[in-house]
Scaffold this active site. Structure first.
Site, PDB file in Angstrom:
ATOM      1  N   GLY A  33      99.587  80.532  56.620  1.00 19.23           N
ATOM      2  CA  GLY A  33     100.511  81.618  56.299  1.00 19.23           C
ATOM      3  C   GLY A  33     101.761  81.570  57.164  1.00 19.23           C
ATOM      4  N   GLY A  38     109.050  74.499  54.808  1.00 21.68           N
ATOM      5  CA  GLY A  38     108.156  73.332  54.910  1.00 21.68           C
ATOM      6  C   GLY A  38     106.936  73.511  54.022  1.00 21.68           C
ATOM      7  N   HIS A  39     106.353  74.708  54.082  1.00 24.15           N
ATOM      8  CA  HIS A  39     105.212  74.990  53.206  1.00 24.15           C
ATOM      9  C   HIS A  39     105.654  75.000  51.744  1.00 24.15           C
ATOM     10  CE1 HIS A  39     104.068  77.269  57.015  1.00 24.15           C
ATOM     11  NE2 HIS A  39     103.079  76.416  56.891  1.00 24.15           N
ATOM     12  N   GLN A 155      97.032  65.462  62.497  1.00 29.38           N
ATOM     13  CA  GLN A 155      96.143  66.238  61.621  1.00 29.38           C
ATOM     14  C   GLN A 155      95.977  65.548  60.263  1.00 29.38           C
ATOM     15  OE1 GLN A 155      96.320  70.703  61.099  1.00 29.38           O
ATOM     16  NE2 GLN A 155      97.469  70.117  59.289  1.00 29.38           N
ATOM     17  N   LEU A 186     110.686  72.741  60.945  1.00 32.09           N
ATOM     18  CA  LEU A 186     110.266  74.111  60.653  1.00 32.09           C
ATOM     19  C   LEU A 186     108.822  74.305  61.108  1.00 32.09           C
ATOM     20  CD1 LEU A 186     112.880  74.166  59.029  1.00 32.09           C
ATOM     21  CD2 LEU A 186     111.653  75.317  57.211  1.00 32.09           C
ATOM     22  N   SER A 187     108.561  75.465  61.703  1.00 29.19           N
ATOM     23  CA  SER A 187     107.216  75.807  62.145  1.00 29.19           C
ATOM     24  C   SER A 187     107.087  77.320  62.178  1.00 29.19           C
ATOM     25  CB  SER A 187     106.966  75.236  63.548  1.00 29.19           C
ATOM     26  OG  SER A 187     105.849  75.883  64.136  1.00 29.19           O
ATOM     27  N   SER A 188     105.897  77.786  61.850  1.00 27.72           N
ATOM     28  CA  SER A 188     105.665  79.235  61.922  1.00 27.72           C
ATOM     29  C   SER A 188     105.850  79.734  63.346  1.00 27.72           C
ATOM     30  CB  SER A 188     104.250  79.561  61.451  1.00 27.72           C
ATOM     31  OG  SER A 188     104.034  79.010  60.170  1.00 27.72           O
TER      32      SER A 188
HETATM   33  P1  AMP Z   1     100.279  75.475  59.052  1.00 25.68           P
HETATM   34  O1  AMP Z   1     100.324  76.690  58.199  1.00 25.68           O
HETATM   35  O2  AMP Z   1     101.354  75.441  60.077  1.00 25.68           O
HETATM   36  O3  AMP Z   1      98.928  75.150  59.571  1.00 25.68           O
HETATM   37  O4  AMP Z   1     100.657  74.265  58.099  1.00 25.68           O
HETATM   38  C1  AMP Z   1     100.151  74.117  56.806  1.00 25.68           C
HETATM   39  C2  AMP Z   1     100.658  72.828  56.238  1.00 25.68           C
HETATM   40  O5  AMP Z   1     102.081  72.857  56.210  1.00 25.68           O
HETATM   41  C3  AMP Z   1     100.262  71.603  57.091  1.00 25.68           C
HETATM   42  O6  AMP Z   1      99.912  70.543  56.216  1.00 25.68           O
HETATM   43  C4  AMP Z   1     101.526  71.309  57.838  1.00 25.68           C
HETATM   44  O7  AMP Z   1     101.659  69.961  58.215  1.00 25.68           O
HETATM   45  C5  AMP Z   1     102.575  71.686  56.814  1.00 25.68           C
HETATM   46  N1  AMP Z   1     103.869  71.934  57.455  1.00 25.68           N
HETATM   47  C6  AMP Z   1     104.118  72.786  58.484  1.00 25.68           C
HETATM   48  N2  AMP Z   1     105.414  72.699  58.864  1.00 25.68           N
HETATM   49  C7  AMP Z   1     105.990  71.762  58.059  1.00 25.68           C
HETATM   50  C8  AMP Z   1     107.305  71.214  57.950  1.00 25.68           C
HETATM   51  N3  AMP Z   1     108.290  71.598  58.748  1.00 25.68           N
HETATM   52  N4  AMP Z   1     107.518  70.276  56.997  1.00 25.68           N
HETATM   53  C9  AMP Z   1     106.514  69.867  56.185  1.00 25.68           C
HETATM   54  N5  AMP Z   1     105.257  70.345  56.240  1.00 25.68           N
HETATM   55  C10 AMP Z   1     105.001  71.281  57.155  1.00 25.68           C
END
Ligand code: AMP
Length: 283
Positions: A33, A38-39, A155, A186-188
């Site tokens: 979430g 990115g998501h 991962q 991008l990151s949460s």
């Molecule tokens: P998370 O919700 O952060 O655990 O990420 C869920 C999925 O989104 C994982 O497969 C992450 O690698 C991917 N993800 C997160 N940030 C990015 C990003 N900036 N670009 C592409 N995929 C992303």
């Protein structure tokens, strides 16, 4: 239009079975979430390939260490629902922790080797938590294709290994990292950064790009490349470098010469926020 959110295993299985009866293939994007572009890119990639797209939103307690940010991890279901709908998802699976982990649950999935480097040592139990929840989600949703982001390189590599080793009938696809205009992945967790740290964080990708261009212009000595990457990262104001490694892109083992594809992967902390990023070099 908003898309439905289901919270139980029974509901998600019924919805996927309906889609299959209509002849649709099933794409899946597992997330925690706090969704961003990115998501959204993963959901669009899933929508392009599959007739029915499920996004899971689950802040998985078993992948957080005791001193990590499980409690304060952002939870933004209403906006996540909009992001999923706009990107072409059909359904969100957002279980509560007891749906995923009933009290009697004592089985875990452990991938060895690939987990003892990079993020593994700093986050004991993290990948065991990730693999366990991902395999459970695969078993619950039953997708044809699952989409992961290259941003979490280790991962994605570990999930691929698990799928191969345990004969899980799903195709794993890895989509490119989506970045801000200044290069920050991008990151949460970027929302934890204050203005100074946010500005400084652009230096992470600049350092990785510098590594990439040194490799492209002929530097093959991995010890030298790693040392320069470390030095570049150390110039970022307020940074603490956890690791800066260049490893075989497939095995995640150390290299001396850049004679095969390698991943340059970094983890840093800025004002207490842990950020990771990577690029592929030497191909
Ligand atoms: P998370 O919700 O952060 O655990 O990420 C869920 C999925 O989104 C994982 O497969 C992450 O690698 C991917 N993800 C997160 N940030 C990015 C990003 N900036 N670009 C592409 N995929 C992303």
């Amino acid at each position: 239009m908003l898309i439905p959110v289901v919270t139980t295993i029974q509901e998600i299985r019924a919805a996927v079975a309906d889609a299959r009866r209509c002849g649709k293939t099933v794409g899946f994007v597992p997330t925690m979430g706090a969704l961003h572009e990115g998501h959204a890119a993963l959901v669009r990639a899933a929508h392009a390939r599959s007739g029915f797209v499920v996004v899971s939103i689950f802040v998985n307690p078993t992948q957080f260490g005791p001193n990590e940010d499980f409690g304060k991890y952002p939870r933004t279901l209403a906006t996540d629902q909009q992001v999923c709908a706009d990107a072409g998802a059909d359904l969100i699976f957002a279980p509560i922790p007891t749906e995923m982990y009933p009290e009697a649950s004592v089985t875990f999935v452990e991938v060895s080797g690939l987990t003892d480097v990079l993020c593994g040592p700093a986050r004991p139990g993290h990948f065991r938590g990730v693999c366990t929840v991902v395999l459970k989600l695969f078993n619950i949703v039953g997708p044809d294709v699952a989409h992961f982001g290259a941003k979490d390189y280790q991962q994605a590599r570990i999930v691929r290994q698990m799928v191969r080793d345990l004969n899980v009938p799903v195709e794993v696809r890895v989509e490119p990292t989506v970045r801000e205009a200044d290069g920050l992945a991008l990151s949460s967790r970027n929302r934890y950064l204050n203005a100074d740290h946010r500005a400084a964080a652009a230096g992470i990708y600049r350092a990785l790009q510098a590594t990439q261009s040194r490799a492209t212009t002929g530097e093959r000595d991995v010890v030298r490349l790693e040392a320069m990457l470390h030095t570049d990262l150390a110039t970022i104001p307020g940074v603490r470098v956890e690791y800066a490694r260049i490893l075989d892109a497939d095995t995640l083992r150390p290299l001396t010469q850049l004679d095969r594809p390698a991943v340059a992967a970094v983890a840093v902390s800025l004002g207490g926020t842990r950020l990771i990023d990577n690029v592929i070099i030497g191909q």
